[in-house]
Design an enzyme around this catalytic site. Structure first.
Site, PDB file in Angstrom:
ATOM      1  N   ASP A 240       0.852  -1.403  -0.098  1.00 49.05           N
ATOM      2  CA  ASP A 240       0.081   0.027  -0.077  1.00 49.05           C
ATOM      3  C   ASP A 240       0.884   1.250  -0.213  1.00 49.05           C
ATOM      4  O   ASP A 240       0.497   2.350  -0.551  1.00 49.05           O
ATOM      5  CB  ASP A 240      -0.877  -0.095   1.218  1.00 49.05           C
ATOM      6  CG  ASP A 240      -2.296   0.933   0.954  1.00 49.05           C
ATOM      7  OD1 ASP A 240      -2.015   1.750   0.014  1.00 49.05           O
ATOM      8  OD2 ASP A 240      -3.033   0.592   1.750  1.00 49.05           O
TER       9      ASP A 240
ATOM     10  N   CYS B  81      -3.364   6.645  -2.263  1.00 51.48           N
ATOM     11  CA  CYS B  81      -4.254   5.982  -3.247  1.00 51.48           C
ATOM     12  C   CYS B  81      -4.542   6.333  -4.424  1.00 51.48           C
ATOM     13  O   CYS B  81      -5.005   7.645  -4.695  1.00 51.48           O
ATOM     14  CB  CYS B  81      -5.557   5.562  -2.460  1.00 51.48           C
ATOM     15  SG  CYS B  81      -6.744   4.519  -3.666  1.00 51.48           S
TER      16      CYS B  81
HETATM   17  P1  HMG Z   1      -9.848  -4.621 -16.244  1.00 58.41           P
HETATM   18  O1  HMG Z   1      -9.334  -3.826 -17.283  1.00 58.41           O
HETATM   19  O2  HMG Z   1     -11.303  -4.608 -15.935  1.00 58.41           O
HETATM   20  O3  HMG Z   1      -9.453  -6.346 -16.436  1.00 58.41           O
HETATM   21  O4  HMG Z   1      -8.853  -4.575 -14.938  1.00 58.41           O
HETATM   22  P2  HMG Z   1      -8.983  -7.162 -17.579  1.00 58.41           P
HETATM   23  O5  HMG Z   1      -9.529  -8.523 -17.406  1.00 58.41           O
HETATM   24  O6  HMG Z   1      -9.779  -6.604 -19.141  1.00 58.41           O
HETATM   25  O7  HMG Z   1      -7.530  -6.875 -17.876  1.00 58.41           O
HETATM   26  C1  HMG Z   1      -7.023  -5.704 -18.439  1.00 58.41           C
HETATM   27  C2  HMG Z   1      -5.534  -6.020 -18.500  1.00 58.41           C
HETATM   28  O8  HMG Z   1      -4.906  -6.326 -17.377  1.00 58.41           O
HETATM   29  C3  HMG Z   1      -5.360  -7.328 -19.486  1.00 58.41           C
HETATM   30  O9  HMG Z   1      -4.009  -7.143 -20.192  1.00 58.41           O
HETATM   31  C4  HMG Z   1      -5.203  -8.535 -18.647  1.00 58.41           C
HETATM   32  O10 HMG Z   1      -4.375  -9.541 -19.117  1.00 58.41           O
HETATM   33  C5  HMG Z   1      -4.312  -7.741 -17.469  1.00 58.41           C
HETATM   34  P3  HMG Z   1      -3.927  -6.376 -21.676  1.00 58.41           P
HETATM   35  O11 HMG Z   1      -4.697  -7.643 -22.488  1.00 58.41           O
HETATM   36  O12 HMG Z   1      -4.422  -5.056 -21.696  1.00 58.41           O
HETATM   37  O13 HMG Z   1      -2.465  -6.436 -22.072  1.00 58.41           O
HETATM   38  N1  HMG Z   1      -4.607  -8.380 -16.023  1.00 58.41           N
HETATM   39  C6  HMG Z   1      -3.560  -8.776 -15.284  1.00 58.41           C
HETATM   40  N2  HMG Z   1      -2.013  -8.587 -15.338  1.00 58.41           N
HETATM   41  C7  HMG Z   1      -1.528  -8.987 -14.337  1.00 58.41           C
HETATM   42  N3  HMG Z   1      -1.882  -9.440 -13.256  1.00 58.41           N
HETATM   43  C8  HMG Z   1      -3.293  -9.676 -13.064  1.00 58.41           C
HETATM   44  C9  HMG Z   1      -4.266  -9.226 -14.131  1.00 58.41           C
HETATM   45  N4  HMG Z   1      -5.530  -9.058 -14.288  1.00 58.41           N
HETATM   46  C10 HMG Z   1      -5.836  -8.525 -15.720  1.00 58.41           C
HETATM   47  N5  HMG Z   1      -3.916 -10.212 -12.030  1.00 58.41           N
HETATM   48  C11 HMG Z   1      -8.324  -5.353 -12.760  1.00 58.41           C
HETATM   49  C12 HMG Z   1      -9.225  -5.306 -13.781  1.00 58.41           C
HETATM   50  C13 HMG Z   1      -8.842  -5.694 -11.438  1.00 58.41           C
HETATM   51  C14 HMG Z   1      -7.168  -6.502 -13.398  1.00 58.41           C
HETATM   52  C15 HMG Z   1      -7.507  -4.002 -12.732  1.00 58.41           C
HETATM   53  O14 HMG Z   1      -8.531  -3.071 -12.313  1.00 58.41           O
HETATM   54  C16 HMG Z   1      -6.518  -3.738 -11.590  1.00 58.41           C
HETATM   55  O15 HMG Z   1      -5.513  -4.668 -11.880  1.00 58.41           O
HETATM   56  N6  HMG Z   1      -6.661  -3.131 -10.833  1.00 58.41           N
HETATM   57  C17 HMG Z   1      -5.696  -2.902  -9.644  1.00 58.41           C
HETATM   58  C18 HMG Z   1      -6.108  -2.188  -8.439  1.00 58.41           C
HETATM   59  C19 HMG Z   1      -5.144  -2.028  -7.657  1.00 58.41           C
HETATM   60  O16 HMG Z   1      -4.290  -2.573  -7.292  1.00 58.41           O
HETATM   61  N7  HMG Z   1      -5.506  -0.969  -6.665  1.00 58.41           N
HETATM   62  C20 HMG Z   1      -4.687  -0.687  -5.445  1.00 58.41           C
HETATM   63  C21 HMG Z   1      -4.761  -1.780  -4.444  1.00 58.41           C
HETATM   64  S1  HMG Z   1      -6.425  -1.693  -3.496  1.00 58.41           S
HETATM   65  C22 HMG Z   1      -6.090  -0.729  -2.277  1.00 58.41           C
HETATM   66  O17 HMG Z   1      -5.082   0.209  -2.189  1.00 58.41           O
HETATM   67  C23 HMG Z   1      -7.185  -0.365  -1.073  1.00 58.41           C
HETATM   68  C24 HMG Z   1      -6.494  -1.242   0.032  1.00 58.41           C
HETATM   69  O18 HMG Z   1      -5.441  -0.534   0.522  1.00 58.41           O
HETATM   70  C25 HMG Z   1      -7.586  -0.920   1.142  1.00 58.41           C
HETATM   71  C26 HMG Z   1      -8.026   0.714   1.145  1.00 58.41           C
HETATM   72  O19 HMG Z   1      -7.125   1.670   1.704  1.00 58.41           O
HETATM   73  O20 HMG Z   1      -9.255   1.020   0.820  1.00 58.41           O
HETATM   74  C27 HMG Z   1      -6.556  -2.600   0.049  1.00 58.41           C
HETATM   75 MG    MG Z   2      -5.067   1.369   1.852  1.00 57.43          MG
END
Ligand code: HMG
Ligand code: MG
Length: 307
Positions: free
Chosen positions: A15, A239
């Protein structure tokens, strides 16, 4: 009654660093994780297996996991939004996978590009695969105390997502204040309500410190019997989908609080403040930890930070 012992989940490597614009080298991330586990953190959130297009800083997740020196008894967690992420996590021998949703529809769309209901459907196979593989499963619920897009988030919305995550068989559920807007009263209300549908000893508090309320909210959560808290060394973080949000509460500040209350953490505060200094220098930003800065000055100069 407040607990005698708490678990601190160190989320700095994930994070904390995920929002850094400049790529932090894999070696630095590995050294950070190793030093944190040596300082006594029993649970370190190490990285994410997410799309590198969405979060480029976490693109080296596999290399980070391959490079760390595993400490016996330490849980190394990774974020896995879907099956692709889970497969990466399994290959990397993560001890715990984290599915992450939100109590607000708007934030769910911004963060993981789908609705709350769609996210739960995506998490179902991940949860099942984690259970089959004997990997711990945690869920994080963003915007549990407020949302940057929708504002107020009803307690009932949080409880609803807690119930859905519980039904997936989660070992732990995080009540996350993504943008740090929560106050002590709201924190207690949300945690009290969540405790009615999920065991309180497996609920955790994940507080960002944007409004300077995180330590207070942790104290409020302790009154509700919460025993697990997330924190980020040097208060690293922000974030990408929540403008203006600062990092998590600093781990040094949380350990200082717990030490003052006589609550056991197992964390060596002296080592921790050195780690805070190390990572702050590595990313070229001052530490956001008040206790960290004060204690570092005292340790180095033998004087209080105010003189
Ligand atoms: P999407 O665009 O809807 O999904 O993303 P997709 O399935 O169409 O995939 C898009 C592209 O990502 C494709 O690649 C996939 O292959 C690739 P392309 O064909 O365009 O080359 N892909 C991946 N690559 C690597 N690893 C994977 C993966 N999945 C798909 N697992 C998705 C949906 C969920 C993947 C995207 O929105 C995403 O990765 N989001 C990440 C969000 C994130 O990490 N946010 C920060 C963490 S959460 C947070 O900080 C909150 C927390 O701390 C609590 C709080 O404080 O609130 C936990
Ligand atoms: Mg967080």
């Amino acid at each position: 009654m407040i607990p005698a012992k708490v678990k601190i989940v160190e989320v700095g490597p994930r994070d904390g660093l995920q929002n850094e614009k400049e790529f932090v080298s894999t070696e630095t991330k590995i050294e950070l994780i190793n030093r944190l586990s040596e300082a006594g953190l029993q649970n370190v959130e190490a990285t994410s297996f997410v799309s590198p297009k969405w979060v480029p800083q976490m693109a080296d997740g596999a290399a980070v996991m391959a490079g760390i020196a595993r400490r016996d008894g330490t849980i190394y967690s990774v974020l896995t939004p879907n099956m692709r992420g889970f497969e990466g996590a399994l290959e990397a021998k993560a001890d715990e996978v984290v599915i992450f949703g939100a109590a607000s529809e708007a934030f769910s769309q911004k963060n993981i590009n789908c609705s709350i209901a769609e996210s739960i459907a995506r998490f179902e196979p991940v949860a099942k695969a984690a259970k089959d593989a004997g990997v711990r499963l945690r869920a994080s619920i963003s915007c549990s105390l407020g949302c940057p897009y929708q504002g107020e988030v009803p307690v009932a919305s949080v409880v609803d997502v807690v119930e859905r995550m519980a039904a997936l068989g989660c070992d732990e559920i995080d009540i996350a204040d993504t943008i740090g807007v929560g106050t002590a009263k709201r924190t207690r209300e949300v945690l009290a309500a969540a405790s009615k549908v999920f065991p309180r000893e497996r609920l955790s508090g994940h507080f960002h410190d944007t409004y300077g309320q995180a330590v207070t909210n942790i104290y409020a959560a302790l009154q509700e019997g919460i025993e697990i808290f997330h924190a980020s060394v040097a208060g690293l973080g922000g974030c990408p989908y929540a403008k203006g949000a600062t990092g998590n509460v600093a781990t040094e500040d949380v350990v200082y609080l717990m030490n003052g209350l006589g609550i056991e953490t197992g964390v060596d505060l002296g080592k921790l403040i050195e780690i805070g200094d190390f990572i702050s220098r590595a990313i070229g930003k001052p530490s956001a930890s008040r206790a960290g800065k004060a204690l570092l000055a005292k340790q180095r100069d033998g004087v209080g930070a105010c003189v």
